[in-house]
Design an enzyme around this catalytic site. Structure first.
Site, PDB file in Angstrom:
ATOM      1  N   ASP A  40       2.725  -8.950   3.789  1.00 22.95           N
ATOM      2  CA  ASP A  40       2.368  -9.018   4.558  1.00 22.95           C
ATOM      3  C   ASP A  40       0.837  -8.660   4.915  1.00 22.95           C
ATOM      4  OD1 ASP A  40       4.413  -7.754   6.105  1.00 22.95           O
ATOM      5  OD2 ASP A  40       4.358  -5.428   5.702  1.00 22.95           O
ATOM      6  N   ARG A  51      13.785 -19.231  25.289  1.00 19.21           N
ATOM      7  CA  ARG A  51      14.321 -18.623  23.964  1.00 19.21           C
ATOM      8  C   ARG A  51      13.573 -17.509  23.804  1.00 19.21           C
ATOM      9  NH1 ARG A  51      17.456 -20.408  27.879  1.00 19.21           N
ATOM     10  NH2 ARG A  51      19.420 -21.810  27.061  1.00 19.21           N
ATOM     11  N   ARG A  64      11.405 -26.621  26.592  1.00 17.99           N
ATOM     12  CA  ARG A  64      10.949 -24.788  26.539  1.00 17.99           C
ATOM     13  C   ARG A  64      10.050 -24.402  26.166  1.00 17.99           C
ATOM     14  NH1 ARG A  64      17.413 -24.498  24.905  1.00 17.99           N
ATOM     15  NH2 ARG A  64      18.659 -24.941  26.393  1.00 17.99           N
ATOM     16  N   ASP A 109       0.568  -1.125  -0.332  1.00 20.64           N
ATOM     17  CA  ASP A 109       0.293  -0.310   0.049  1.00 20.64           C
ATOM     18  C   ASP A 109       0.774   1.352   0.072  1.00 20.64           C
ATOM     19  OD1 ASP A 109       0.505  -0.693   2.760  1.00 20.64           O
ATOM     20  OD2 ASP A 109      -1.030   0.661   3.610  1.00 20.64           O
TER      21      ASP A 109
HETATM   22  O1  F6P Z   1       6.707  -4.238   3.974  1.00 21.78           O
HETATM   23  C1  F6P Z   1       6.809  -5.702   3.883  1.00 21.78           C
HETATM   24  C2  F6P Z   1       7.284  -5.344   5.109  1.00 21.78           C
HETATM   25  O2  F6P Z   1       8.370  -6.931   5.650  1.00 21.78           O
HETATM   26  C3  F6P Z   1       7.446  -5.525   6.712  1.00 21.78           C
HETATM   27  O3  F6P Z   1       6.640  -6.898   7.348  1.00 21.78           O
HETATM   28  C4  F6P Z   1       8.117  -4.752   7.251  1.00 21.78           C
HETATM   29  O4  F6P Z   1       7.918  -4.618   8.765  1.00 21.78           O
HETATM   30  C5  F6P Z   1       8.853  -4.633   6.582  1.00 21.78           C
HETATM   31  O5  F6P Z   1       8.581  -5.170   5.159  1.00 21.78           O
HETATM   32  C6  F6P Z   1      10.473  -4.900   7.131  1.00 21.78           C
HETATM   33  O6  F6P Z   1      10.707  -4.098   6.156  1.00 21.78           O
HETATM   34  P1  F6P Z   1      12.785  -3.878   5.949  1.00 21.78           P
HETATM   35  O7  F6P Z   1      13.659  -4.186   6.874  1.00 21.78           O
HETATM   36  O8  F6P Z   1      13.324  -4.235   4.486  1.00 21.78           O
HETATM   37  O9  F6P Z   1      12.689  -2.571   5.034  1.00 21.78           O
END
Ligand code: F6P
Length: 386
Positions: free
Chosen positions: A155, A287, A190, A123
């Protein structure tokens, strides 16, 4: 006129298959159509372009990519595309960078004679694309231009599609990690707290927890899932039933909502819990692990590549025919100059206005969705009657 393609935002497995599908379906219908690839997301729109070399990518450019993870076009996030808030202390500088970026991108698209820009991303990427499209139409009102979005994000939080490209592969990657962790967790009796990507939406965490048989899950958008007491109750119920493994999945966004130390505080509570220690004969050791970016990598699943093919080919239909081939021509006509996304309902591609997608995205988990209900039906709970 030519058709531009770019991938943007977090990479998602299947993006390559989507680029290939757009290319092949366009050329299958009109072999002389011209396509342009923009590299590294929207960044590729704002660099110095050379129309003699940048135009008209060849068939060989998309060879040998369908099985590869990531995106061969490169991707990225462009902060300049986000309009700054007037309250931002750096408003003036950020606004100047924003306007300059849009101007360069729009002029480049004009010079490359791009009539349709296919954007594969989430988005955030669609918001950027829409801004570019609006700026283009304002600057060059007589030139046709529109955006065709394809949902590509692990996502799975885009309105208008049941599943986004990349989600299935990421889900399988996370479930694979859960299964591997289970081997070691069960051996030691665990608990593990496993962090999974998902900054605002918890679909990946929720579905992987359900599919992986986790004891509990915490997701950003449902505050009830952050409650340590609820999770402790579930673990105690499991311990009383002789469980040897306790897997707690959390989405990364929980840290933003419930505190950066949410997992370490939970670990301390579990390890100090006397009820658990009494039932098990010793404190339950915990952990902390994270799947992180590993979830995004690797070859796309067959389902993701199939979805990418379906949506990419439907994008070609919309660009060339003004509707998805086979759909009712009276109901599904896409007017020229309208920005849309190709979503899906089950295995059927559907055209959704981009404005509608943006209004309802990110699509969040809430207590009314069937997967949320499954959480209470399938996971451990303190009041479990059997
Ligand atoms: O937008 C997808 C996503 O996988 C999110 O879930 C996550 O927060 C983000 O990308 C992290 O992406 P990067 O570390 O590559 O910026």
């Amino acid at each position: 006129m030519s058709i531009g393609i770019l991938t943007s935002g977090g990479d998602a497995p299947g993006m390559n298959a989507a680029v290939r599908a757009v290319f092949r379906a366009i050329k299958m219908r009109e072999p002389n159509s011209e396509l342009v690839f923009f590299r590294d997301g929207f960044r590729g729109l704002a660099r110095r372009l050379d129309s003699s070399t940048d135009r008209n990518v060849a068939r060989k450019d998309i060879r040998g990519i369908i099985h590869r993870g990531g995106t061969f076009l490169g991707t990225g996030r462009v902060p300049e595309l986000i309009a700054p808030s007037p309250d931002d202390p750096e408003f003036a500088a950020k606004k100047a960078a924003h306007d300059a970026f849009l101007q360069v991108a729009v002029v480049n698209l004009f010079q490359m004679e791009v009539s349709h820009l296919v954007v594969i991303g989430g988005d955030g990427s669609f918001r950027g694309a829409r801004k570019i499209a609006q700026a283009f139409r304002q600057t060059f009102p007589d030139r046709p231009f529109s955006v065709v979005g394809l949902p590509g994000t692990i996502d799975n939080d885009i309105h208008g599609c049941d599943y986004s490209i990349g989600f299935d592969t990421a889900l399988n990657n996370v479930v694979d990690a859960i299964r591997k962790l289970r081997d070691t967790v069960e051996s030691h009796r665990r608990a593990i707290i496993l962090e999974v990507m998902g900054n605002t939406s918890g679909w990946l965490a929720l579905q992987s927890a359900l599919a992986g048989g986790a004891a509990a899950v915490a997701i950003p958008e449902v505050p009830a899932t952050h409650d340590h007491e609820r999770i402790l109750g579930a673990l105690r119920a499991g311990a009383r039933r002789d469980y040897r493994y306790f897997i707690i999945v959390m989405a990364e966004g929980v840290r933003k909502q419930a505190g950066a130390d949410w997992a370490t505080r939970l670990r301390a509570r579990i390890e100090a819990d006397t009820q658990l220690a009494d039932t098990l004969g010793s404190p339950l050791e915990v952990r902390l692990n994270s799947v992180g970016h590993v979830a995004r990598g690797g070859s796309p699943s067959a389902l993701d590549n199939t979805l990418a093919g379906l949506l990419g080919a439907a994008a070609a239909d919309v660009i060339q025919l003004g509707r998805v081939e086979g759909s009712d021509p009276n109901r599904s006509k896409v007017e020229p100059g309208t920005d849309v996304m190709i979503g899906c309902r089950g295995p059927r591609p559907v055209v959704v206005p981009l404005a509608e997608v943006l209004e309802h995205s990110p699509r969040l988990v809430h207590e009314g969705v069937p997967l949320s209900k499954l959480m209470t039906q399938l996971m451990l709970r303190a009041d479990q009657p059997f």
